[in-house]
Scaffold this motif. Structure first.
Motif, PDB file in Angstrom:
ATOM      1  N   UNK A 227       0.838  -1.196   0.000  1.00 18.41           N
ATOM      2  CA  UNK A 227       0.000   0.000   0.000  1.00 18.41           C
ATOM      3  C   UNK A 227       0.873   1.245   0.000  1.00 18.41           C
ATOM      4  N   UNK A 228       0.477   2.230  -0.813  1.00 15.31           N
ATOM      5  CA  UNK A 228       1.185   3.502  -0.825  1.00 15.31           C
ATOM      6  C   UNK A 228       0.905   4.306   0.437  1.00 15.31           C
ATOM      7  N   UNK A 229      -0.090   3.886   1.206  1.00 16.32           N
ATOM      8  CA  UNK A 229      -0.423   4.572   2.456  1.00 16.32           C
ATOM      9  C   UNK A 229       0.329   4.007   3.653  1.00 16.32           C
ATOM     10  N   UNK A 230       1.187   3.047   3.416  1.00 16.73           N
ATOM     11  CA  UNK A 230       1.906   2.421   4.522  1.00 16.73           C
ATOM     12  C   UNK A 230       2.748   3.444   5.287  1.00 16.73           C
ATOM     13  N   UNK A 231       2.749   3.294   6.611  1.00 22.91           N
ATOM     14  CA  UNK A 231       3.589   4.152   7.464  1.00 22.91           C
ATOM     15  C   UNK A 231       4.553   3.303   8.281  1.00 22.91           C
ATOM     16  N   UNK A 232       4.625   1.993   7.934  1.00 16.38           N
ATOM     17  CA  UNK A 232       5.504   1.093   8.685  1.00 16.38           C
ATOM     18  C   UNK A 232       6.966   1.424   8.427  1.00 16.38           C
ATOM     19  N   UNK A 233       7.730   1.466   9.476  1.00 20.73           N
ATOM     20  CA  UNK A 233       9.154   1.775   9.328  1.00 20.73           C
ATOM     21  C   UNK A 233       9.911   0.545   8.852  1.00 20.73           C
ATOM     22  N   UNK A 234      11.046   0.775   8.254  1.00 19.90           N
ATOM     23  CA  UNK A 234      11.888  -0.304   7.741  1.00 19.90           C
ATOM     24  C   UNK A 234      12.879  -0.727   8.807  1.00 19.90           C
ATOM     25  N   UNK A 235      12.917  -2.031   9.080  1.00 23.52           N
ATOM     26  CA  UNK A 235      13.863  -2.577  10.047  1.00 23.52           C
ATOM     27  C   UNK A 235      15.055  -3.142   9.300  1.00 23.52           C
ATOM     28  N   UNK A 236      15.978  -2.277   8.952  1.00 18.66           N
ATOM     29  CA  UNK A 236      17.146  -2.705   8.195  1.00 18.66           C
ATOM     30  C   UNK A 236      18.270  -1.694   8.373  1.00 18.66           C
ATOM     31  N   UNK A 237      19.474  -2.222   8.380  1.00 16.18           N
ATOM     32  CA  UNK A 237      20.651  -1.368   8.424  1.00 16.18           C
ATOM     33  C   UNK A 237      21.355  -1.319   7.068  1.00 16.18           C
ATOM     34  N   UNK A 238      20.612  -1.606   6.021  1.00 14.49           N
ATOM     35  CA  UNK A 238      21.192  -1.631   4.688  1.00 14.49           C
ATOM     36  C   UNK A 238      21.850  -0.293   4.363  1.00 14.49           C
ATOM     37  N   UNK A 239      23.027  -0.368   3.823  1.00 13.56           N
ATOM     38  CA  UNK A 239      23.814   0.823   3.521  1.00 13.56           C
ATOM     39  C   UNK A 239      23.070   1.733   2.527  1.00 13.56           C
ATOM     40  N   UNK A 240      23.035   3.010   2.825  1.00 16.62           N
ATOM     41  CA  UNK A 240      22.469   3.993   1.921  1.00 16.62           C
ATOM     42  C   UNK A 240      21.031   4.365   2.193  1.00 16.62           C
ATOM     43  N   UNK A 241      20.288   3.552   2.939  1.00 12.52           N
ATOM     44  CA  UNK A 241      18.884   3.870   3.198  1.00 12.52           C
ATOM     45  C   UNK A 241      18.732   5.174   3.963  1.00 12.52           C
ATOM     46  N   UNK A 242      19.550   5.357   4.975  1.00 15.58           N
ATOM     47  CA  UNK A 242      19.440   6.556   5.815  1.00 15.58           C
ATOM     48  C   UNK A 242      19.814   7.831   5.072  1.00 15.58           C
ATOM     49  N   UNK A 243      20.537   7.702   3.962  1.00 16.68           N
ATOM     50  CA  UNK A 243      20.997   8.879   3.216  1.00 16.68           C
ATOM     51  C   UNK A 243      20.007   9.349   2.165  1.00 16.68           C
ATOM     52  N   UNK A 244      18.961   8.591   1.905  1.00 13.44           N
ATOM     53  CA  UNK A 244      18.021   8.942   0.849  1.00 13.44           C
ATOM     54  C   UNK A 244      17.236  10.198   1.210  1.00 13.44           C
ATOM     55  N   UNK A 245      16.813  10.959   0.185  1.00 10.67           N
ATOM     56  CA  UNK A 245      16.082  12.204   0.429  1.00 10.67           C
ATOM     57  C   UNK A 245      14.689  11.950   0.976  1.00 10.67           C
ATOM     58  N   UNK A 246      14.139  10.754   0.718  1.00 12.64           N
ATOM     59  CA  UNK A 246      12.856  10.324   1.284  1.00 12.64           C
ATOM     60  C   UNK A 246      13.105   9.016   2.008  1.00 12.64           C
ATOM     61  N   UNK A 247      12.748   8.951   3.270  1.00 16.28           N
ATOM     62  CA  UNK A 247      13.003   7.739   4.044  1.00 16.28           C
ATOM     63  C   UNK A 247      12.056   6.608   3.626  1.00 16.28           C
ATOM     64  N   UNK A 248      12.604   5.444   3.266  1.00 20.24           N
ATOM     65  CA  UNK A 248      11.767   4.336   2.787  1.00 20.24           C
ATOM     66  C   UNK A 248      10.872   3.774   3.895  1.00 20.24           C
ATOM     67  N   UNK A 249       9.724   3.264   3.474  1.00 19.34           N
ATOM     68  CA  UNK A 249       8.773   2.604   4.371  1.00 19.34           C
ATOM     69  C   UNK A 249       8.614   1.148   3.937  1.00 19.34           C
ATOM     70  N   UNK A 250       8.090   0.342   4.841  1.00 19.08           N
ATOM     71  CA  UNK A 250       7.774  -1.048   4.526  1.00 19.08           C
ATOM     72  C   UNK A 250       6.372  -1.095   3.919  1.00 19.08           C
ATOM     73  N   UNK A 251       6.218  -1.506   2.644  1.00 17.89           N
ATOM     74  CA  UNK A 251       4.901  -1.416   1.997  1.00 17.89           C
ATOM     75  C   UNK A 251       3.975  -2.588   2.275  1.00 17.89           C
TER      76      UNK A 251
END
Length: 413
Positions: A227-251
């Protein structure tokens, strides 16, 4: 037989009209369209040295230079000729080819480029904020209507082996393809080392009635609803996620029964909000309802991997799939007279070949505005344009009702 006798026999054969009784649909090779001069004919789409009756023919076309012309008899003629201005078409290809090849030569891995070939400076956007680039191969791109702000506006959706599903503004300022929303799919469970790692996303399809709901398949064989309405946070330490201009969510909002190998294609039905198709490396084409976790129907045509699948935009119970060994397969799920409504045909009603016997069909699309046109691309780099017979494009009176019956029956599977 002497040489003179053989020549006389061959001459006699050539004078006889040629009759075609097979039902294979015709195809136009794009290579031939580009390389050959336009053909002019009053009553047919191409000229031919054979004597062919046109009164009952749906169409006729050249499949390949060395092959025979094929005609579909027994169908009502359809007045839907495709008018191609070959001079303009060739000029267009001649203009864009060096542009595209220039950027391909740069070996732009993970890059996304947007062109508008109506403009002189046709490259109108690329990703300037490099932290938002995909970090692995881009597996799919598609346009969808903006679901949240204005349905008149289109946005671009990309998926990748890096586990990301990204939404982009396609008409940016200053040639910047700007990231507007981001989602990340990570592995779960298992050891702490593997948990949180990216799960490659291979394909995605959006619901026609609920544009914020989508189905996506993964290279692991896993299948999810998002869902594009998801607000679930991503549980990952994958490199580069924290640097993105929009923080990814778990869909992910729901998971479905997995395939045994990578999923290559998913496709929502344009006539029923719950039904969707999947195809995978395991050689299966499956029909799911988004309401139930298990698939309801499965076809295994024994043609190797199934690289792509699509529902027809005009026939609710017709679908097409591209196979590794068997070309393009067309299924008609309309119950046949005298059979149970729950008994679906398990074999394709039509097989359309690839450009050569060694090639796989890796992409196909129906034309929404001209639904009797089907485009197929194969692994040899050839694109074939098929003109489908009327029986594959005109819906039956009770077809929508039968589709609803099929959808309801999946919950009982």
């Amino acid at each position: 037989m002497s040489k003179s006798n053989r020549d006389e026999a061959d001459s006699e054969i050539n004078r006889k009209p040629v009759v075609f009784n097979d039902e294979t649909l015709p195809v136009i090779s794009c290579k031939e369209i580009v390389q050959k001069d336009p053909v002019h004919s009053v009553n047919a789409s191409v000229q031919t040295k054979f004597e062919v009756q046109l009164a009952d023919a749906t169409c006729q076309s050249i499949k390949r230079k060395e092959r025979e012309i094929q005609v579909d008899f027994g169908e009502k003629p359809v007045n839907d000729d495709i008018d191609i201005d070959m001079n303009r078409f060739n000029k267009f290809l001649g203009r864009i080819e060096p542009i595209v090849l220039h950027y391909l030569d740069e070996n732009l891995e993970r890059e996304i480029l947007v062109w508008d070939f109506r403009e002189q400076d046709s490259l109108i956007a690329r990703i300037l904020e490099r932290q938002d680039l995909h970090r692995d191969s881009v597996t799919s791109l598609q346009w969808i209507r903006e679901p949240k702000l204005s349905k008149k506006k289109f946005i671009l959706v990309s998926t990748s082996q890096d586990g990301k599903i990204l939404l982009w503004n396609p008409l940016p300022s200053k040639n910047n393809l700007k990231l507007t929303d981001a989602y990340f799919v990570a592995t779960k469970g298992g050891s702490s080392k593997s948990s949180g790692k990216p799960m490659g996303v291979t394909s995605v399809t959006f619901n026609n009635e609920d544009s914020e709901t989508f189905i996506f398949g993964c290279d692991s064989g896993h299948l999810y609803k998002g869902s594009l309405n998801s607000v679930s946070s991503v549980q990952s330490r994958e490199e580069g996620l924290a640097d993105m201009s929009v923080q990814p969510k778990n869909p992910i909002t729901m998971s479905y029964q997995s395939h045994d190998s990578p999923i290559y294609s998913v496709s929502f039905s344009p006539f029923n909000r719950h039904l969707f198709l999947t195809s995978a490396h395991d050689g299966q084409i499956r029909i799911y309802s988004q309401l139930f976790p298990n698939f309801g129907r499965c076809f295994a045509p024994a043609q190797g991997a199934i690289f792509t699948c699509r529902w027809s935009p005009s026939r609710p119970l017709v679908l097409a799939a591209g196979s590794e060994h068997g070309g393009t397969l067309i299924y008609d799920l309309e119950p046949q007279e005298g059979t149970s409504d729950s008994l679906l045909p398990s074999i394709p009603v039509q097989e359309l070949p690839s450009s050569d016997k060694r090639s796989s069909i890796i992409a196909l699309e129906f034309n929404d505005k001209t639904p009797n046109i089907l485009a197929c691309g194969d692994s040899a780099g050839a694109v074939m344009i098929w003109k489908l017979a009327e029986r594959f494009t005109t819906a039956q009176n009770d077809e929508i009702e039968n589709l609803q019956i099929l959808a309801k029956s999946l919950g009982d599977s």
